[in-house]
Design an enzyme around this catalytic site. Structure first.
Site, PDB file in Angstrom:
ATOM      1  N   THR A   1       0.832  -1.207   0.000  1.00 17.12           N
ATOM      2  CA  THR A   1       0.000   0.000   0.000  1.00 17.12           C
ATOM      3  C   THR A   1       0.869   1.261   0.000  1.00 17.12           C
ATOM      4  OG1 THR A   1      -1.693  -1.183   1.242  1.00 17.12           O
ATOM      5  CG2 THR A   1      -1.830   1.214   1.264  1.00 17.12           C
TER       6      THR A   1
ATOM      7  N   ARG B 283       8.237  -9.557  -1.201  1.00 19.33           N
ATOM      8  CA  ARG B 283       8.282 -10.939  -0.709  1.00 19.33           C
ATOM      9  C   ARG B 283       8.035 -11.915  -1.849  1.00 19.33           C
ATOM     10  NH1 ARG B 283       5.118 -11.568   4.464  1.00 19.33           N
ATOM     11  NH2 ARG B 283       3.721 -10.254   3.252  1.00 19.33           N
TER      12      ARG B 283
ATOM     13  N   GLY C  94      -0.231   8.967   9.979  1.00 16.18           N
ATOM     14  CA  GLY C  94      -0.270   8.999   8.515  1.00 16.18           C
ATOM     15  C   GLY C  94       0.243  10.295   7.911  1.00 16.18           C
TER      16      GLY C  94
ATOM     17  N   LYS D 193       2.533   4.210  18.410  1.00 15.72           N
ATOM     18  CA  LYS D 193       2.633   5.620  18.009  1.00 15.72           C
ATOM     19  C   LYS D 193       2.716   6.526  19.230  1.00 15.72           C
ATOM     20  CE  LYS D 193      -0.059   4.632  13.868  1.00 15.72           C
ATOM     21  NZ  LYS D 193      -1.415   4.493  13.344  1.00 15.72           N
TER      22      LYS D 193
END
Ligand code: NAP
Ligand code: HSE
Length: 452
Positions: free
Chosen positions: A30, A64, A153, A224
């Site tokens: 993503t 991967r 983000g 976070k």
């Protein structure tokens, strides 16, 4: 085109070819794909904005599964499954770690630092769990590590706390810092979705972690919060010292009941410095007054409210997860990483500045509470629970036992108590005693009622 612009354009074009920083990109999911697309779309703009100094060329990409179909925009020969081929490629000058997890990511980041290659990462789990070792290596090799994407983000909260608020003593930071759980709570509340369906949507939208357990059990937000607290107070914080409760136990009735009382349910990170400079760090589903600014933070949006002694109150709001917002943060860090190379490795990353600091034990933290009990419905249940609370001198401000309209005679019910402010440790002792009562069928579920 005026001649000066043409000359400038030619100079810029030459810079791209001669000075472009080679990037080794570990991870093309993503966020990694978002970074590639953002660089492709805005690379020339970034170069213009940085006076022709900053351009980037992706040299190798670690994945991967090499056989997975990838976007045709990017040449197949860039992809590899050999992490050393990415990190150790002499043409790679900056390493971007976006694979997630803590084992291979640790190997990649530490090898890059050893090779004096600045690192950009969005991996909050890695930094919260192994930050001590990583920051020590960063210092040893005088090589920065940037991690704006690791918290909230697209919101530039790391840079803000580290740089813009460097002149402040930070008194508190309160935030909604997990997009997935906030999205789930909103979909349960507004669309009446069940927990699993709401989580499924968040996964499809690219908000959730590869292992979404971390989103719903509160640990992604806790990682976070640890980073924010370490940044503000300067000492490493061990994950086992942080009290974390996720949203798994939130039921639609809690959300509905909160609404009737004038609150909304949020997974809230609370970071607060006490008078003795001990720091409170905790994560728990909480009732937030619907009039507070954090109550209107919905869906994937995050917000962090900061109180500094000089700046006063400041609130930062934006998308806390997803491809483009996160790529925005990674690309900003890339520009800082490039600048650090140009400045002969002047340190612009972040390092904790002291070894020791004190955390407030969770037992000593105080709020009011909403507690839900699963009880066998028989006369005297409320009195039995109330008696234990009275024994511990915990005040009750209200009780409620919603009747199931589909089965008004049901033998098992959820019973809710609203409790006055008291230390969490005292509440825990009372709840242990209550759990032993015959009429109580399960561990009580506790929400904080926060006064922000
Ligand atoms: P993702 O979609 O699952 O992508 C992970 C990428 O890493 C994939 O390209 C995968 O390869 C590769 N990868 C995973 N394990 C690997 C291994 N053992 N060896 C080689 N390659 C491996 O994850 P993401 O959502 O982009 O998240 C990446 C990082 O950013 C995580 O640390 C996450 O916490 C952080 N982050 C994510 C968001 C968000 O909104 N998603 C926001 C902020 C921060 P394949 O493509 O072959 O599977
Ligand atoms: N899974 C994380 C979230 C991604 O939902 O907030 C952003 O860190």
């Amino acid at each position: 085109m005026p001649q000066s612009c043409q000359i400038r354009g030619e100079l810029l074009a030459r810079c791209v070819n001669e000075n472009a920083y080679g990037i080794g990109l570990a991870g093309c999911g993503t966020v990694g794909m978002g970074v590639l697309r953002t660089l492709k779309r805005n690379g020339a703009l970034i170069q213009q904005r940085t006076g022709g100094m900053q351009s980037f060329v992706v040299k190798r990409i670690l994945v991967r599964d090499a056989a997975k179909p990838r976007s045709e925009e990017f040449a197949a020969e860039l992809f590899t499954t050999d992490w050393r081929a990415v990190v150790e490629d002499p043409e790679v000058k900056i390493v971007v770690e976006l694979i997630g997890g803590t084992d291979l990511a640790f190997a990649i980041v530490t090898r890059a630092l050893e090779l004096k290659k600045p690192v950009v990462t969005g991996n909050k789990a890695l930094l919260a769990e192994r930050g001590r070792e990583i920051f020590a290596l960063s210092l040893k090799y005088n090589t920065p590590i940037f991690f704006e994407a690791a918290v909230a983000g697209g919101i530039p909260i790391i840079k803000t706390v580290r740089e813009s608020f460097v002149g402040n003593r930070i008194h508190a930071m309160t935030g909604i810092i997990n997009g997935t759980s906030n999205y789930i709570l909103q979909r349960m509340s507004e669309a009446g979705l069940d927990f699993q369906s709401a989580l499924g949507e968040a996964q499809k939208l690219g908000y959730a972690e590869a292992d979404p357990t971390l989103d719903v059990n509160g640990w992604d937000a806790a990682h976070k919060a640890i980073l924010l607290a370490t940044l503000a107070y300067g000492f490493p914080i061990a994950t086992e010292d942080v009290h974390v409760v996720g949203i798994q136990q939130v039921k639609p009735m809690d959300i509905e009941f909160a609404k009737q009382l004038g609150y909304v349910v949020k997974l809230l990170a609370v970071i607060r410095e006490h008078k003795d400079h001990a720091v409170e760090v905790r994560l728990q589903p909480s009732f937030v007054s619907r009039n507070h600014i954090l109550a209107s933070v919905n869906g994937v949006f995050n917000a962090v409210a900061v109180h500094g002694d000089a700046v006063g109150d400041a609130v930062f709001y934006g998308r806390g997860a997803g491809q483009d917002p996160t790529a925005s943060a990674v690309v900003a860090d890339l520009v800082d990483a490039g600048a650090s190379l140009a400045d002969d490795l002047v340190h612009r990353g972040f390092l904790p500045w002291r070894e020791e600091g004190k955390l407030v034990p969770i037992e000593q933290t105080e709020t009011a509470y909403y507690v839900r009990f699963d009880v066998t419905d028989r006369p005297g249940v409320i009195a039995e629970i109330a008696q234990v609370l009275a024994d511990f001198k915990i005040g009750i401000s209200g009780t409620h036992s919603p009747v199931n309209p589909e089965d008004p005679e049901a033998a098992f019910v959820d019973m809710v108590f609203l409790l006055h402010r008291c230390p969490y440790g005292l509440l825990q002792q009372a709840l242990q005693r209550i759990e032993d009562l015959d009429c109580v069928n399960a561990q009580p579920v506790v929400f904080r009622i926060e006064q922000l």
